[in-house]
Design a protein around this motif. Structure first.
Motif, PDB file in Angstrom:
ATOM      1  N   HIS A   1       0.846  -1.174   0.019  1.00 34.41           N
ATOM      2  CA  HIS A   1      -0.052   0.066  -0.003  1.00 34.41           C
ATOM      3  C   HIS A   1       0.752   1.099   0.054  1.00 34.41           C
ATOM      4  N   ASP A   2       1.992   1.365   0.818  1.00 37.96           N
ATOM      5  CA  ASP A   2       2.777   2.502   0.859  1.00 37.96           C
ATOM      6  C   ASP A   2       3.490   2.478  -0.444  1.00 37.96           C
ATOM      7  N   LYS A   3       3.648   1.529  -1.465  1.00 35.72           N
ATOM      8  CA  LYS A   3       4.121   1.745  -2.536  1.00 35.72           C
ATOM      9  C   LYS A   3       3.383   2.154  -3.540  1.00 35.72           C
ATOM     10  N   GLY A   4       2.024   2.363  -3.421  1.00 36.44           N
ATOM     11  CA  GLY A   4       0.911   2.778  -4.339  1.00 36.44           C
ATOM     12  C   GLY A   4       0.187   1.701  -4.851  1.00 36.44           C
ATOM     13  N   VAL A   5       0.301   0.406  -4.226  1.00 35.33           N
ATOM     14  CA  VAL A   5      -0.825  -0.827  -4.605  1.00 35.33           C
ATOM     15  C   VAL A   5      -2.081  -0.653  -3.986  1.00 35.33           C
ATOM     16  N   GLU A   6      -3.249  -0.419  -4.544  1.00 34.02           N
ATOM     17  CA  GLU A   6      -4.611  -0.446  -3.948  1.00 34.02           C
ATOM     18  C   GLU A   6      -4.809  -1.616  -3.430  1.00 34.02           C
ATOM     19  N   ILE A   7      -5.422  -1.750  -2.155  1.00 32.10           N
ATOM     20  CA  ILE A   7      -5.567  -2.936  -1.264  1.00 32.10           C
ATOM     21  C   ILE A   7      -6.966  -3.014  -0.909  1.00 32.10           C
ATOM     22  N   HIS A   8      -7.708  -4.178  -1.424  1.00 33.32           N
ATOM     23  CA  HIS A   8      -9.064  -4.382  -1.067  1.00 33.32           C
ATOM     24  C   HIS A   8      -9.373  -5.458  -0.170  1.00 33.32           C
ATOM     25  N   PHE A   9      -9.935  -5.584   0.825  1.00 30.91           N
ATOM     26  CA  PHE A   9     -10.371  -6.925   1.592  1.00 30.91           C
ATOM     27  C   PHE A   9     -11.868  -6.814   1.692  1.00 30.91           C
ATOM     28  N   PHE A  10     -12.472  -8.257   0.980  1.00 34.20           N
ATOM     29  CA  PHE A  10     -13.603  -8.427   1.303  1.00 34.20           C
ATOM     30  C   PHE A  10     -13.824  -9.287   2.598  1.00 34.20           C
ATOM     31  N   ALA A  11     -15.182  -9.014   3.126  1.00 33.62           N
ATOM     32  CA  ALA A  11     -15.501  -9.929   4.258  1.00 33.62           C
ATOM     33  C   ALA A  11     -16.096 -11.066   3.707  1.00 33.62           C
ATOM     34  N   GLY A  12     -15.445 -12.451   4.081  1.00 32.11           N
ATOM     35  CA  GLY A  12     -15.957 -13.620   4.025  1.00 32.11           C
ATOM     36  C   GLY A  12     -16.707 -14.065   5.126  1.00 32.11           C
ATOM     37  N   ASN A  13     -17.081 -15.353   5.063  1.00 29.73           N
ATOM     38  CA  ASN A  13     -17.990 -15.902   6.240  1.00 29.73           C
ATOM     39  C   ASN A  13     -17.056 -16.322   7.566  1.00 29.73           C
ATOM     40  N   HIS A  14     -15.779 -16.195   7.444  1.00 27.45           N
ATOM     41  CA  HIS A  14     -14.824 -16.498   8.422  1.00 27.45           C
ATOM     42  C   HIS A  14     -14.263 -15.455   9.007  1.00 27.45           C
ATOM     43  N   ASP A  15     -14.254 -14.061   8.250  1.00 29.08           N
ATOM     44  CA  ASP A  15     -13.668 -13.029   8.606  1.00 29.08           C
ATOM     45  C   ASP A  15     -14.575 -11.835   8.476  1.00 29.08           C
TER      46      ASP A  15
END
Length: 262
Positions: A75-89
């Motif tokens: 992320h700090d190097k400019g990569v866009e990061i996405h997390f989707f919520a799953g049924n475990h998290d």
């Protein structure tokens, strides 16, 4: 190197007791992230990257430091990061946003990526129509009152309970797969592919949403790349328990790949 690719993966289940060596799985995932770091415009984690995740107001789960450190670095190097919520998290709050700069998604996302329209989702909501218990658990885990009551219990009890439940569920699922009751992977000519609920969902959804080119899901721990009507496709991303798999989109080609195990 110019950042020209978008990556998608899911279902690492970091911290799961099902992994023979959980640390080795985390390190393998980190090495994969390091290998794509220079060319990645964005990385989409489509759910269940953690086998259990629950954020209290001032407490987040321990562990996963190598994975989260690498994600923060990207992320700090400019990569866009996405997390989707799953049924475990499913119980993400704002920890990953503040600490690693991630964008959190609790629902499916329809987004244009380099000229094509993607519908991205973990797949548990679409799959919960399979039986009543799945639908009940989906609603229970997202109920604000249930979350409040769960948060009132000390982590010394909740963490162990959640991980043990997850381990039993995973062992049952893998046993069924070992006995042929669940296929390991689908192929375009496999006759059972038409019965896969996520495929059925994509077909029905595409009839109402012709603007969507690609459907990507996690959740099912299967590898699938299936052509729909026209040039539309549905992909299921596999996992990091068996396949070490992911998808790549470079603006022209969308394909599944696997990280070579050392």
């Amino acid at each position: 190197m110019e950042r020209t690719k978008i990556f998608f993966t899911s279902d690492a289940h970091l911290g799961s007791g099902y992994h023979k060596d959980p640390r080795a799985v985390e390190c393998r995932l980190v090495r994969w992230l390091q290998s794509i770091e220079a060319e990645a415009k964005a990385v989409y984690f489509l759910g269940d990257m953690f086998d259990y995740w629950f954020e209290y107001k001032a407490v987040a789960p321990q562990g996963h430091v190598r994975f989260l450190g690498q994600v923060a670095l990207m992320h700090d190097k400019g990569v866009e990061i996405h997390f989707f919520a799953g049924n475990h998290d499913v119980w993400f709050r704002d920890y990953l946003t503040h600490e690693v700069g991630a964008i959190i998604h609790h629902d499916a996302l329809t987004v244009e990526l380099m000229g094509k329209t993607f519908r991205l989702a973990h797949g548990d909501k679409e799959y919960c129509v399979q039986k009543f218990s799945n639908k009940f658990l989906y609603k229970l885990f997202r109920n604000p009152l249930a979350r409040l009551l769960y948060a009132a219990v000390h982590p010394r009890w909740t963490v162990g309970f959640a991980l043990s439940c997850s381990l039993r569920s995973r062992k049952r699922g893998m046993a069924r797969r070992a006995h042929g009751k669940i296929p390991h992977a689908y192929h375009n000519d496999y006759f059972e592919v038409e019965k896969e609920l996520l495929v059925l969902f994509a077909k029905h959804h595409a009839e109402r949403h012709p603007e969507i080119d690609y459907y990507l899901f996690g959740h099912r721990h299967l590898l699938l790349d299936l052509a729909l009507r026209g040039d539309k496709r549905v992909l299921i991303l596999g996992d990091w328990l068996q396949y070490n798999s992911y998808a790549v989109w470079d603006g022209e080609h969308l394909y599944l790949d696997q990280f070579e195990v050392d």
